[in-house]
Scaffold this motif. Structure first.
Motif, PDB file in Angstrom:
ATOM      1  N   ARG A  86       0.808  -1.227   0.000  1.00 53.58           N
ATOM      2  CA  ARG A  86       0.000   0.000   0.000  1.00 53.58           C
ATOM      3  C   ARG A  86       0.838   1.273   0.000  1.00 53.58           C
ATOM      4  N   LEU A  87       2.014   1.230  -0.620  1.00 52.63           N
ATOM      5  CA  LEU A  87       2.726   2.451  -0.956  1.00 52.63           C
ATOM      6  C   LEU A  87       3.550   2.187  -2.212  1.00 52.63           C
ATOM      7  N   THR A  88       3.976   3.266  -2.869  1.00 49.89           N
ATOM      8  CA  THR A  88       4.784   3.127  -4.082  1.00 49.89           C
ATOM      9  C   THR A  88       6.210   2.831  -3.646  1.00 49.89           C
ATOM     10  N   PHE A  89       6.501   1.543  -3.499  1.00 50.15           N
ATOM     11  CA  PHE A  89       7.725   1.090  -2.837  1.00 50.15           C
ATOM     12  C   PHE A  89       8.983   1.678  -3.458  1.00 50.15           C
ATOM     13  N   SER A  90       9.049   1.729  -4.782  1.00 48.79           N
ATOM     14  CA  SER A  90      10.271   2.181  -5.453  1.00 48.79           C
ATOM     15  C   SER A  90      10.596   3.642  -5.161  1.00 48.79           C
ATOM     16  N   ASN A  91       9.631   4.404  -4.637  1.00 46.73           N
ATOM     17  CA  ASN A  91       9.860   5.814  -4.310  1.00 46.73           C
ATOM     18  C   ASN A  91      10.357   6.031  -2.888  1.00 46.73           C
ATOM     19  N   TYR A  92      10.465   4.956  -2.125  1.00 47.87           N
ATOM     20  CA  TYR A  92      10.796   5.081  -0.714  1.00 47.87           C
ATOM     21  C   TYR A  92      12.193   4.570  -0.400  1.00 47.87           C
ATOM     22  N   ASN A  93      12.843   5.266   0.514  1.00 44.38           N
ATOM     23  CA  ASN A  93      14.059   4.763   1.136  1.00 44.38           C
ATOM     24  C   ASN A  93      13.654   3.847   2.278  1.00 44.38           C
ATOM     25  N   MET A  94      14.424   2.790   2.469  1.00 44.05           N
ATOM     26  CA  MET A  94      14.070   1.791   3.463  1.00 44.05           C
ATOM     27  C   MET A  94      15.205   1.591   4.454  1.00 44.05           C
ATOM     28  N   GLY A  95      14.835   1.264   5.679  1.00 50.37           N
ATOM     29  CA  GLY A  95      15.855   1.073   6.689  1.00 50.37           C
ATOM     30  C   GLY A  95      15.518  -0.048   7.646  1.00 50.37           C
ATOM     31  N   TRP A  96      16.545  -0.521   8.331  1.00 52.48           N
ATOM     32  CA  TRP A  96      16.408  -1.469   9.427  1.00 52.48           C
ATOM     33  C   TRP A  96      16.938  -0.811  10.701  1.00 52.48           C
ATOM     34  N   PHE A  97      16.197  -0.988  11.771  1.00 53.79           N
ATOM     35  CA  PHE A  97      16.588  -0.528  13.090  1.00 53.79           C
ATOM     36  C   PHE A  97      16.473  -1.699  14.043  1.00 53.79           C
ATOM     37  N   ARG A  98      17.051  -1.585  15.226  1.00 55.67           N
ATOM     38  CA  ARG A  98      16.897  -2.627  16.229  1.00 55.67           C
ATOM     39  C   ARG A  98      16.832  -2.011  17.620  1.00 55.67           C
ATOM     40  N   GLN A  99      16.158  -2.734  18.503  1.00 57.75           N
ATOM     41  CA  GLN A  99      16.018  -2.284  19.884  1.00 57.75           C
ATOM     42  C   GLN A  99      16.287  -3.449  20.806  1.00 57.75           C
ATOM     43  N   ALA A 100      17.359  -3.332  21.570  1.00 51.03           N
ATOM     44  CA  ALA A 100      17.708  -4.346  22.555  1.00 51.03           C
ATOM     45  C   ALA A 100      16.941  -4.088  23.841  1.00 51.03           C
ATOM     46  N   PRO A 101      16.774  -5.108  24.676  1.00 51.62           N
ATOM     47  CA  PRO A 101      16.034  -4.937  25.933  1.00 51.62           C
ATOM     48  C   PRO A 101      16.614  -3.815  26.790  1.00 51.62           C
ATOM     49  N   GLY A 102      15.766  -2.886  27.197  1.00 51.41           N
ATOM     50  CA  GLY A 102      16.186  -1.793  28.057  1.00 51.41           C
ATOM     51  C   GLY A 102      16.972  -0.694  27.374  1.00 51.41           C
ATOM     52  N   LYS A 103      17.061  -0.759  26.045  1.00 48.31           N
ATOM     53  CA  LYS A 103      17.830   0.246  25.309  1.00 48.31           C
ATOM     54  C   LYS A 103      16.954   0.932  24.263  1.00 48.31           C
ATOM     55  N   GLU A 104      17.459   2.047  23.736  1.00 49.41           N
ATOM     56  CA  GLU A 104      16.736   2.770  22.707  1.00 49.41           C
ATOM     57  C   GLU A 104      16.886   2.071  21.357  1.00 49.41           C
ATOM     58  N   ARG A 105      15.942   2.356  20.476  1.00 51.79           N
ATOM     59  CA  ARG A 105      16.015   1.831  19.113  1.00 51.79           C
ATOM     60  C   ARG A 105      17.150   2.538  18.373  1.00 51.79           C
ATOM     61  N   VAL A 106      17.973   1.775  17.649  1.00 53.76           N
ATOM     62  CA  VAL A 106      19.132   2.336  16.964  1.00 53.76           C
ATOM     63  C   VAL A 106      19.145   1.914  15.495  1.00 53.76           C
ATOM     64  N   PHE A 107      19.811   2.715  14.701  1.00 48.58           N
ATOM     65  CA  PHE A 107      19.936   2.467  13.279  1.00 48.58           C
ATOM     66  C   PHE A 107      20.842   1.269  13.011  1.00 48.58           C
TER      67      PHE A 107
END
Length: 123
Positions: free
Chosen positions: A26-47
């Motif tokens: 439900r979006l024009t995928f080829s027009n979007y930049n994509m990323g992965w982030f992760r969040q460890a227990p008790g920590k902030e989400r990071v790039f």
């Protein structure tokens, strides 16, 4: 509405590999930049990694040389190959979509997020 659905997480041992997938709808995928982030227990989400619409790629220093991000515009999907996993890679991994022109490493620059997939690495 826009949907991002991650899959491929699991419990592995140190040194093993996993491949995460993120299916986007439900979006024009080829027009979007994509990323992965992760969040460890008790920590902030990071790039973790990002790939823009022109397939320019950026990695965090923590995963450079071990993880590989890719995208398939025909399948509206991105992937994250995780090799040489370490216990400190244990986290919930999220994919995200950004409508900006440049590669974005700040989570605030992303418009849509998935629900996450758990990766647990035992020592």
């Amino acid at each position: 509405q826009v949907q991002l659905v991650e899959s491929g997480g699991g419990l592995v041992q140190a040194g093993d590999s996993l491949r995460l997938s993120c299916a986007v709808s439900r979006l024009t995928f080829s027009n979007y930049n994509m990323g992965w982030f992760r969040q460890a227990p008790g920590k902030e989400r990071v790039f973790v990694a990002a790939i823009n619409r022109y397939s320019r790629i950026v990695y965090s220093d923590a995963v450079k040389g071990r993880f590989t991000i890719s995208r398939d515009n025909g399948k509206n999907a991105i992937y994250l190959q995780l090799d040489s996993l370490k216990p400190e890679d244990t986290a919930v991994y999220y994919c995200a979509a950004s409508s900006t022109y440049s590669v974005v490493t700040d989570g605030d620059g992303y418009d849509f997020w998935g629900q996450g997939t758990q990766v647990t690495v035992s020592s």
